[in-house]
Design a protein around this motif. Structure first.
Motif, mmCIF file in Angstrom:
data_model
loop_
_atom_site.group_PDB
_atom_site.id
_atom_site.type_symbol
_atom_site.label_atom_id
_atom_site.label_comp_id
_atom_site.label_asym_id
_atom_site.label_seq_id
_atom_site.Cartn_x
_atom_site.Cartn_y
_atom_site.Cartn_z
ATOM 1 N N ALA A 32 19.670 1.610 -33.388
ATOM 2 C CA ALA A 32 20.814 2.270 -32.948
ATOM 3 C C ALA A 32 21.463 1.391 -33.440
ATOM 4 C CB ALA A 32 20.400 2.442 -31.446
ATOM 5 N N VAL A 33 21.779 0.496 -33.372
ATOM 6 C CA VAL A 33 22.260 -0.274 -34.613
ATOM 7 C C VAL A 33 22.646 0.243 -35.774
ATOM 8 C CG1 VAL A 33 23.173 -2.237 -35.373
ATOM 9 C CG2 VAL A 33 22.564 -2.529 -33.130
ATOM 10 N N VAL A 34 22.200 0.915 -36.305
ATOM 11 C CA VAL A 34 22.265 0.991 -38.157
ATOM 12 C C VAL A 34 23.052 2.659 -38.287
ATOM 13 C CG1 VAL A 34 21.373 1.761 -39.977
ATOM 14 C CG2 VAL A 34 20.239 -0.225 -38.844
ATOM 15 N N GLU A 35 22.417 3.335 -36.933
ATOM 16 C CA GLU A 35 22.940 4.784 -36.448
ATOM 17 C C GLU A 35 23.829 5.099 -35.690
ATOM 18 O OE1 GLU A 35 22.673 8.566 -36.585
ATOM 19 O OE2 GLU A 35 21.512 7.298 -37.189
ATOM 20 N N LEU A 36 24.455 3.708 -35.509
ATOM 21 C CA LEU A 36 25.833 3.710 -34.843
ATOM 22 C C LEU A 36 26.850 3.460 -35.764
ATOM 23 C CD1 LEU A 36 27.990 4.099 -32.053
ATOM 24 C CD2 LEU A 36 27.053 1.563 -32.196
ATOM 25 N N ASN A 37 26.010 2.108 -36.157
ATOM 26 C CA ASN A 37 27.286 1.876 -37.397
ATOM 27 C C ASN A 37 27.605 2.927 -38.770
ATOM 28 O OD1 ASN A 37 28.559 -0.400 -39.102
ATOM 29 N ND2 ASN A 37 27.075 0.711 -41.211
ATOM 30 N N GLY A 38 25.964 3.603 -39.154
ATOM 31 C CA GLY A 38 25.908 4.767 -39.561
ATOM 32 C C GLY A 38 27.458 6.202 -39.835
ATOM 33 N N PHE A 39 27.505 6.387 -37.976
ATOM 34 C CA PHE A 39 28.041 7.162 -37.637
ATOM 35 C C PHE A 39 29.548 6.739 -38.210
ATOM 36 C CE2 PHE A 39 29.902 9.133 -34.093
ATOM 37 C CZ PHE A 39 29.875 10.528 -34.273
ATOM 38 N N LEU A 40 29.572 5.724 -37.397
ATOM 39 C CA LEU A 40 31.301 5.454 -36.690
ATOM 40 C C LEU A 40 31.707 5.076 -38.192
ATOM 41 C CD1 LEU A 40 31.016 2.356 -34.093
ATOM 42 C CD2 LEU A 40 31.584 5.514 -34.349
ATOM 43 N N THR A 41 31.080 4.870 -39.617
ATOM 44 C CA THR A 41 31.533 4.741 -40.793
ATOM 45 C C THR A 41 31.851 6.041 -41.253
ATOM 46 O OG1 THR A 41 30.658 2.394 -41.456
ATOM 47 C CG2 THR A 41 30.821 3.776 -43.488
ATOM 48 N N GLY A 42 31.025 7.439 -41.147
ATOM 49 C CA GLY A 42 31.165 8.253 -41.262
ATOM 50 C C GLY A 42 32.708 9.239 -40.687
ATOM 51 N N ARG A 43 32.623 9.191 -39.984
ATOM 52 C CA ARG A 43 33.174 9.691 -38.838
ATOM 53 C C ARG A 43 35.029 8.847 -39.739
ATOM 54 N NH1 ARG A 43 33.327 11.400 -34.681
ATOM 55 N NH2 ARG A 43 35.713 11.754 -34.482
ATOM 56 N N LEU A 44 34.808 7.371 -40.051
ATOM 57 C CA LEU A 44 36.097 5.864 -40.588
ATOM 58 C C LEU A 44 35.796 7.457 -42.546
ATOM 59 C CD1 LEU A 44 38.244 4.539 -40.113
ATOM 60 C CD2 LEU A 44 36.480 3.001 -41.548
ATOM 61 N N ASP A 45 35.034 7.640 -42.913
ATOM 62 C CA ASP A 45 35.260 8.578 -44.186
ATOM 63 C C ASP A 45 35.856 9.905 -43.765
ATOM 64 O OD1 ASP A 45 34.229 6.036 -45.193
ATOM 65 O OD2 ASP A 45 32.684 6.873 -45.766
ATOM 66 N N GLU A 46 35.738 10.371 -42.890
ATOM 67 C CA GLU A 46 35.879 11.568 -42.484
ATOM 68 C C GLU A 46 37.771 11.359 -42.253
ATOM 69 O OE1 GLU A 46 34.065 13.179 -39.674
ATOM 70 O OE2 GLU A 46 32.517 13.729 -40.279
ATOM 71 N N VAL A 151 45.064 4.996 -60.430
ATOM 72 C CA VAL A 151 44.796 4.877 -59.495
ATOM 73 C C VAL A 151 44.462 4.568 -58.099
ATOM 74 C CG1 VAL A 151 41.879 4.187 -58.869
ATOM 75 C CG2 VAL A 151 42.094 4.253 -61.158
ATOM 76 N N LEU A 152 44.482 5.364 -57.075
ATOM 77 C CA LEU A 152 45.218 5.229 -55.567
ATOM 78 C C LEU A 152 44.102 5.108 -55.043
ATOM 79 C CD1 LEU A 152 48.142 8.592 -56.188
ATOM 80 C CD2 LEU A 152 48.307 5.989 -56.164
ATOM 81 N N ILE A 153 44.132 4.239 -54.013
ATOM 82 C CA ILE A 153 43.114 3.966 -53.393
ATOM 83 C C ILE A 153 43.698 3.723 -51.637
ATOM 84 C CG2 ILE A 153 41.581 2.120 -52.491
ATOM 85 C CD1 ILE A 153 41.420 0.745 -55.268
ATOM 86 N N THR A 154 43.311 4.141 -51.201
ATOM 87 C CA THR A 154 43.808 4.768 -49.344
ATOM 88 C C THR A 154 42.798 3.633 -48.679
ATOM 89 O OG1 THR A 154 45.062 6.717 -49.893
ATOM 90 C CG2 THR A 154 44.563 5.804 -47.547
ATOM 91 N N GLY A 155 42.883 3.014 -47.551
ATOM 92 C CA GLY A 155 41.711 2.521 -46.951
ATOM 93 C C GLY A 155 42.010 2.466 -45.617
ATOM 94 N N MET A 156 40.582 2.164 -44.574
ATOM 95 C CA MET A 156 41.578 1.303 -43.677
ATOM 96 C C MET A 156 40.132 0.882 -42.498
ATOM 97 S SD MET A 156 41.384 5.768 -41.477
ATOM 98 C CE MET A 156 43.104 7.159 -41.672
ATOM 99 N N PRO A 157 40.982 0.268 -41.464
ATOM 100 C CA PRO A 157 40.159 -1.172 -41.402
ATOM 101 C C PRO A 157 38.561 -0.992 -40.783
ATOM 102 C CG PRO A 157 42.049 -0.897 -39.640
ATOM 103 C CD PRO A 157 41.596 0.140 -40.892
ATOM 104 N N LEU A 158 38.002 -1.944 -41.007
ATOM 105 C CA LEU A 158 36.335 -1.568 -40.679
ATOM 106 C C LEU A 158 36.593 -2.315 -38.693
ATOM 107 C CD1 LEU A 158 33.793 -1.997 -43.656
ATOM 108 C CD2 LEU A 158 34.294 0.325 -42.023
ATOM 109 N N GLU A 159 37.016 -3.175 -38.695
ATOM 110 C CA GLU A 159 36.720 -4.156 -37.163
ATOM 111 C C GLU A 159 36.480 -3.145 -36.412
ATOM 112 O OE1 GLU A 159 38.051 -5.585 -33.864
ATOM 113 O OE2 GLU A 159 39.203 -3.724 -34.440
#
Length: 480
Positions: A32-46, A151-159
């Motif tokens: 569950a933790v791995v799946e949630l982390n992957g899901f939220l990280t994927g949403r953050l990538d979107e 090179v242009l870098i855009t980021g969002m916090p993982l907090e």
């Protein structure tokens, strides 16, 4: 660590259930933790992809201001940019501009050398990558090529992602912990209930193991309750009960055989006393004949008299053992054990002048309750045994001790000792320590069995400790 292992089947089954459940909970929680982390990280990538690189492009031609300088905010495009969005511009792997969106506007970021190196290592592949920035926090960043080859870098916090994952870990730990506790209690009760028939079998086996099965009539406890014969526990209970039935039948037959043998020994001994005495009397009468007898006849009559005397003593011993086996009560009176020891040692000195006899008595007389005649026989048999089975010159020491409640009589000699293979059965009937001893002097092997039977009839015991150069018989009796 061995002492911490569960010893009972119930504990092992309960522990095994908890271990399996804990492994299952850990696997579910980890998935569950791995799946949630992957899901939220994927949403953050979107979100990074949707936001594009507008914020980073706005920094592309911006002159690098001083730290905390907001004069250039009007040049940074913060439209539709969430608070905490990070932007950076790199030229030839060198960070020229870096800023982060705050509620009050953009804020330049003072990156460390390690932070700059991490940003320079971000692959320019249009996909999200996690980067730890000491000047800010963990970020999910996306790198693209600019129009000027930069090179242009855009980021969002993982907090937010990490907070959600940690929250899930906490909730899962609490829920799984409560589930394990409830499952442990319920599992222990269930296993205990399921194994109740086996516990009854164990209790019955324990009661049987505490019964004296060596001799006498034995009353076995009630059978273990039988359960469903289709289950393993039911089959064990059934087999155990059948085994108890066979054991009870065997013990009943053995007891009946012992009773018949005792009755026969008692009857035979009683019936033999008269003819043996008659034979001895006739032999002695023939020896008193006034006329001359040939030497061979005289020798034969002497042997008949001696053997009939020996046979009479053996018959008396067998009759005594039969009566003791039948549980016939002995006389109970105050017996001066000190006086018995003195008299027995005096007789031993008279018959065994070749031995050295020593005595160790307490200052005060020792008194016990019992049968004086039988206790005298015990002393006589022990001293006779020491005299007959040790060479001349052997020292025999008789010690009498008491602690107020128990009297202890010890007969010790420094002779050759009793062979180890004979010691376990030395108190059994017809056991002779020296099988080569002549029948005229060696006895029938009943002396020590009489000692053990008389001691047991008095509620006491007799033990043996023997090795070459030291043999000790110890008789313990309850004091008066």
């Amino acid at each position: 660590m061995r002492s911490l292992r569960p010893h009972t089947l119930r504990a092992r089954l309960t522990l095994g259930l908890l271990v399996l459940l804990a492994v299952s909970c850990a696997a579910v929680g980890l998935a569950a933790v791995v799946e949630l982390n992957g899901f939220l990280t994927g949403r953050l990538d979107e979100q990074l992809t949707e936001a594009g690189n507008r914020f980073a492009v706005s920094l592309e031609h911006k002159a690098e201001p001083k730290k905390d300088d907001h004069d250039g905010d009007e040049h940074a495009d913060t439209r539709r940019q969430a608070t905490g969005t990070f932007g950076a511009r790199l030229v030839d792997r060198t960070v020229t501009n870096a800023a982060v969106v705050r509620p009050s506007g953009t804020l330049n970021v003072d990156l460390t050398a390690a932070d700059r190196e991490r940003l320079a290592d971000v692959p320019v592949d249009g996909r999200g990558h996690s980067v730890g920035l000491s000047a800010l926090d963990d970020y999910r960043v996306l790198a693209t090529r600019g129009l000027d080859g930069d090179v242009l870098i855009t980021g969002m916090p993982l907090e937010p992602v990490e907070a959600a994952v940690h929250r899930l870990e906490l909730v899962a730990g609490i829920v799984f912990g409560a589930a394990l506790t409830a499952a442990g209690v319920a599992g222990a009760l269930w296993v205990r209930w399921s194994l109740r028939p086996l516990s009854r079998v164990a209790a019955t086996a324990t009661r049987v193991s505490e019964l004296p099965l060596a001799s006498g009539e034995v009353a076995l406890p009630p059978r273990a309750p039988e359960s469903d014969p289709r289950g393993e526990v039911g089959r064990v209970a059934g087999a155990f009960n059948r085994m108890l039935g066979h054991v009870e039948d065997a013990l009943t037959k053995r007891h009946a055989s012992e009773e018949r043998l005792r009755s026969f020994a008692a009857d035979a001994s009683h019936e033999l006393r008269t003819p043996v005495a008659s034979v001895r009397g006739h032999a002695e009468l023939a020896l008193l004949h006034p006329g001359p007898l040939p030497p061979e006849i005289t020798r034969a009559l002497q042997r008949i008299a001696a053997e009939s005397t020996r046979m009479g003593a053996m018959v008396d011993d067998l009759l005594l053992l039969a009566r003791l086996d039948a549980g016939r009560p002995l006389e109970t009176a105050a017996v001066d054990l000190t006086r018995l020891v003195l008299d027995a040692l005096t007789d031993a000195r008279a018959t065994g002048s070749g031995h050295r006899w020593e005595l160790d008595l307490p200052e005060d007389p020792v008194t016990v309750k019992g049968d004086a005649h039988r206790l005298q026989q015990v002393l006589a048999n022990l001293l006779s045994n020491a005299r007959l089975h040790t060479p001349a010159g052997t020292k025999v020491t008789v010690t009498l001790e008491t602690d107020g409640s128990t009297a202890s009589l010890k007969v010790h000699d420094d002779g050759p000792g009793i062979p180890e293979d004979i010691q376990p059965g030395v108190f059994e009937r017809f056991t002779r320590a020296d099988r080569s001893t002549k029948a005229e002097t060696g006895g029938a092997g009943l002396g020590l069995s009489i000692v053990a039977a008389v001691a047991e009839a008095h509620g006491g015991s007799v033990t043996l400790e023997s090795r070459p150069g030291s043999t000790t018989f110890t008789v313990r009796l309850d004091g008066a």
